[in-house]
Write a protein that holds these residues in place. Sequence first.
Motif, PDB file in Angstrom:
ATOM      1  N   MET A   1     -24.286  31.217  20.538  1.00  0.00           N
ATOM      2  CA  MET A   1     -25.680  30.293  20.197  1.00  0.00           C
ATOM      3  C   MET A   1     -26.115  30.823  18.984  1.00  0.00           C
ATOM      4  O   MET A   1     -26.024  31.827  18.532  1.00  0.00           O
ATOM      5  N   GLU A   3     -28.630  31.305  15.715  1.00  0.00           N
ATOM      6  CA  GLU A   3     -29.993  32.205  15.444  1.00  0.00           C
ATOM      7  C   GLU A   3     -31.368  31.182  15.896  1.00  0.00           C
ATOM      8  O   GLU A   3     -31.263  30.210  15.425  1.00  0.00           O
ATOM      9  N   LYS A   4     -32.173  31.835  16.492  1.00  0.00           N
ATOM     10  CA  LYS A   4     -33.584  30.809  16.887  1.00  0.00           C
ATOM     11  C   LYS A   4     -34.180  30.727  15.539  1.00  0.00           C
ATOM     12  O   LYS A   4     -34.392  31.468  14.641  1.00  0.00           O
ATOM     13  N   GLU A 104     -37.484  25.188  24.620  1.00  0.00           N
ATOM     14  CA  GLU A 104     -36.832  26.375  24.544  1.00  0.00           C
ATOM     15  C   GLU A 104     -35.374  26.446  24.587  1.00  0.00           C
ATOM     16  O   GLU A 104     -34.605  27.305  23.968  1.00  0.00           O
ATOM     17  N   LYS A 105     -34.846  25.660  25.716  1.00  0.00           N
ATOM     18  CA  LYS A 105     -33.383  25.440  25.735  1.00  0.00           C
ATOM     19  C   LYS A 105     -32.734  24.943  24.644  1.00  0.00           C
ATOM     20  O   LYS A 105     -31.701  25.644  24.053  1.00  0.00           O
ATOM     21  N   GLU A 108     -32.319  27.774  21.927  1.00  0.00           N
ATOM     22  CA  GLU A 108     -31.615  28.642  22.571  1.00  0.00           C
ATOM     23  C   GLU A 108     -30.157  28.238  21.938  1.00  0.00           C
ATOM     24  O   GLU A 108     -29.078  28.999  22.047  1.00  0.00           O
ATOM     25  N   TYR A 110     -28.855  24.921  22.774  1.00  0.00           N
ATOM     26  CA  TYR A 110     -28.390  23.303  23.286  1.00  0.00           C
ATOM     27  C   TYR A 110     -28.578  22.128  22.590  1.00  0.00           C
ATOM     28  O   TYR A 110     -29.622  21.960  22.132  1.00  0.00           O
ATOM     29  N   TYR A 193     -27.684  21.061  28.857  1.00  0.00           N
ATOM     30  CA  TYR A 193     -28.070  21.589  29.781  1.00  0.00           C
ATOM     31  C   TYR A 193     -29.124  20.689  30.638  1.00  0.00           C
ATOM     32  O   TYR A 193     -29.851  19.860  30.125  1.00  0.00           O
TER      33      TYR A 193
END
Length: 314
Positions: A1, A3-4, A104-105, A108, A110, A193
């Motif tokens: 995944m 980086e945020k 938030e997903k 992450e 998606y 998701y």
Amino acid sequence: MPEKIENPTIAVLLPCYNEEVTIGKVVRDFRAALPTADIYVYDNNSSDKTAEIAAAEGAIVRREPRQGKGNVIRAMFEEIDADVYVMSDGDDTYPADAAPAMVEKVLEGYDMVIGDRLSSTYFQENKRPFHNFGNKLVRGSINHLFGSNVRDIMTGYRAFSFTYVKTYPVLSRGFEVETEMTIHTLDKNVRWYEMPIQYRDRPEGSVSKLNTVGDGIKVMSTIFRLIREYKPLPFFTILGGIIGIIGLGFGISVCIDFWNSGVVLRFPTLIGSVLLVMVGLLLIIAGIILDVMAKKDRKQYLVDKNMFAYMHRH
């Protein structure tokens, strides 16, 4: 995944057509759920006060003259830049308080988050039995074809990443756009998701724009078209095989007559059977060629998606 993203920009997208009864509440609810988000209301030729009410609630109002939800979403995706996009409807059927979890997903990693109505309250809240049947039919056919397990194919409540929005070609003009979006996601194998949400039926005074028969036909024709484009090998192989077998059956009957009598008694049937077999073989060959082209298209999509991801990071 990946980086945020720190302090991501969020855009709430609300395509609307004659939603004056509910749009004010929807804008307020999303403002409360996502205080830092920009809320866009795209008015699609409404004849009521949808645009005025949305503007009074602080939404950014724009107009899309091309009628149809697909046309509105195409304009939204083209014109709006953000790190995360949340798309909902202006009819107050989707809960805004689910939006932060969907955002938030996406953060992450998606590319698309699906707000799943069908696993919660949809079949209890929706009072239109043919809509319920249609959702089940579409879900079953697409999941079977793509070997997936998406529970809600046609939901209008979704969240997207920047790269998904900028690389997804919106071709549908109307309500069939959600089905197209789901098939595109499965075909291109992007990260998705699914999150159950609480669906509620329209409040009193709010009228659905969906036509059960008309829009149902459009959705099924869209599925047919997308299967032909995304899965050409099985599509044309099955079609060619059926036609070829029919031709072969006619040819065998002519051969049996020839075996018994020593002469060809039905020349038109013989010619027709040969033509049917040839058409069947040509369809199978076309399926093989189109399948190679579809795989090339998937490769090009990955290149484009990676390019947009690189541009977005820099």
